[in-house]
Scaffold this active site. Structure first.
Site, mmCIF file in Angstrom:
data_model
loop_
_atom_site.group_PDB
_atom_site.id
_atom_site.type_symbol
_atom_site.label_atom_id
_atom_site.label_comp_id
_atom_site.label_asym_id
_atom_site.label_seq_id
_atom_site.Cartn_x
_atom_site.Cartn_y
_atom_site.Cartn_z
ATOM 1 N N ASP A 1 52.429 39.283 28.756
ATOM 2 C CA ASP A 1 52.670 38.863 30.139
ATOM 3 C C ASP A 1 54.158 38.950 30.493
ATOM 4 O O ASP A 1 54.514 38.955 31.676
ATOM 5 C CB ASP A 1 52.253 37.393 30.332
ATOM 6 C CG ASP A 1 50.898 37.238 30.999
ATOM 7 O OD1 ASP A 1 50.523 38.110 31.799
ATOM 8 O OD2 ASP A 1 50.229 36.225 30.721
ATOM 9 N N GLN B 1 45.943 32.300 30.488
ATOM 10 C CA GLN B 1 45.720 32.404 31.933
ATOM 11 C C GLN B 1 46.348 31.212 32.658
ATOM 12 O O GLN B 1 46.121 30.052 32.285
ATOM 13 C CB GLN B 1 44.205 32.459 32.194
ATOM 14 C CG GLN B 1 43.815 32.625 33.629
ATOM 15 C CD GLN B 1 44.005 34.037 34.172
ATOM 16 O OE1 GLN B 1 44.241 34.980 33.423
ATOM 17 N NE2 GLN B 1 43.930 34.190 35.465
ATOM 18 N N LYS C 1 39.547 41.447 32.831
ATOM 19 C CA LYS C 1 40.531 41.855 31.807
ATOM 20 C C LYS C 1 39.825 42.235 30.512
ATOM 21 O O LYS C 1 40.152 43.240 29.879
ATOM 22 C CB LYS C 1 41.514 40.708 31.520
ATOM 23 C CG LYS C 1 42.595 40.543 32.562
ATOM 24 C CD LYS C 1 43.369 39.240 32.389
ATOM 25 C CE LYS C 1 44.230 38.986 33.613
ATOM 26 N NZ LYS C 1 44.746 37.616 33.688
#
Ligand SMILES: Nc1nc(=O)c2c([nH]1)NC[C@@H]1CN(c3ccc(C(=O)N[C@@H](CCC(=O)O)C(=O)O)cc3)C=[N+]21
Length: 291
Positions: A121, A98, A54
């Protein structure tokens, strides 16, 4: 084999290139780069690999990447304090914590703490509510990537029969909401669904997100169906999806491979969401439909 293989890797590369171009224009317009902060707690090796890729993709798209690596025994209060600092930092447009977090941490409380306007997200309940009611917000990256692949493959999805297998907050539920908004007739199937094969056999579109290797069989499919395989299962010999690829490829019209299908789209959509957040946060106009 008759199915066309949907090249998610190539589609994602093209999306990242478009995002990179717009990110450069954003820097010129605003005087700063769009910024993504990624928080990793603990040393899970698979998570570390994802976070690294990422970060690399963020820099390659001319955006700023802020990586925060915290020890596995980080206290809840310290993680919350970091989220608060990132919420307040004007250089940070998007925040990704995460998942999964180590078991002693309260995941829901952490996600609730992220400013919904930096929640790239799309996991905050405010963004889930915006998606459910058709308001602008952030859509979770994996289902957004699946929708893009489907629209590229099929054009207008209106009136199509779609079966989504899996009812998670991260994939299944938002996928069903996106397909509903795109005017599909949606069946959301899950572990208690009776006669799943009968539901799947009626579907023009099948999205499999159950987390079980080879769970969906080719014999269940309607000939010509478009199959999106969200599963990433590590087995002896590598990665496989939730769809039994060889049998499905004999019946489907098109199918995503694993790897090289949905996975790369997840990261490309994360960059896209971050760039959208930057424009909204900076008050710079953006034609989001063109991205
Ligand atoms: N807050 C949060 N947001 C996430 O989006 C998130 C997360 N936590 N935790 C972990 C999962 C997993 N995930 C993937 C991203 C890219 C690939 C990907 O690019 N896969 C490649 C290669 C996979 C490989 O070779 O290992 C592929 O399918 O072709 C896979 C999985 C994002 N996740």
């Amino acid at each position: 084999m008759t199915a066309q293989i949907i090249d998610g890797k190539a589609f994602a590369a093209a999306l990242r290139a478009r995002v990179g171009g717009v990110a450069t224009a954003f820097e010129t317009a605003s005087g700063r780069k769009a910024g993504l902060a990624v928080v990793l707690v603990g040393e899970d090796p698979a998570s570390a690999v994802y976070v690294r890729s990422k970060g690399k993709a963020t820099l390659a798209a001319n955006m700023a990447s802020f990586e925060h690596k915290l020890p596995a025994d980080t206290a809840q209060a310290d993680l919350i304090a970091l989220v608060d600092r990132l919420n307040a930092d004007p250089a940070v447009d998007g925040i990704l914590v995460q998942l999964p977090l180590p078991a002693h941490l309260d995941e829901q409380a952490v996600l609730l703490r992220i400013n919904p306007n930096k929640d790239v997200d799309g996991f905050h309940p405010v963004n889930a509510g915006r998606l459910a009611t058709g308001l602008p917000g952030f859509v979770p990256c994996t289902p957004l990537g699946c929708l893009m692949l489907l629209q590229d493959q099929l054009g207008d999805l209106s009136g199509k029969e779609a079966v989504v297998i899996g009812r998670s907050n991260i994939v299944g539920k938002p996928m069903a909401a996106l397909l509903t908004a795109a005017s599909c007739t949606v069946t959301l199937a899950h572990s208690r669904t009776r006669d799943l094969a009968a539901h799947v056999s009626r579907a023009d579109i099948v999205v499999a997100a159950v987390g079980r290797a080879g769970f969906v069989k080719g014999e269940w499919l309607k000939p010509g169906a478009t199959v999106i395989d969200v599963g990433i299962n590590r087995v002896e010999g590598g990665l496989v999806g939730d769809v039994e690829f060889d049998s499905a490829a004999c019946v489907a019209g098109a199918i995503t491979p694993v790897p090289g299908g949905v996975g790369p789209m997840t990261i490309a959509c994360l960059l896209r969401n971050t760039l959208v957040a930057a424009h909204r946060n900076a008050g710079v106009e953006l034609d989001e439909a063109a991205l």
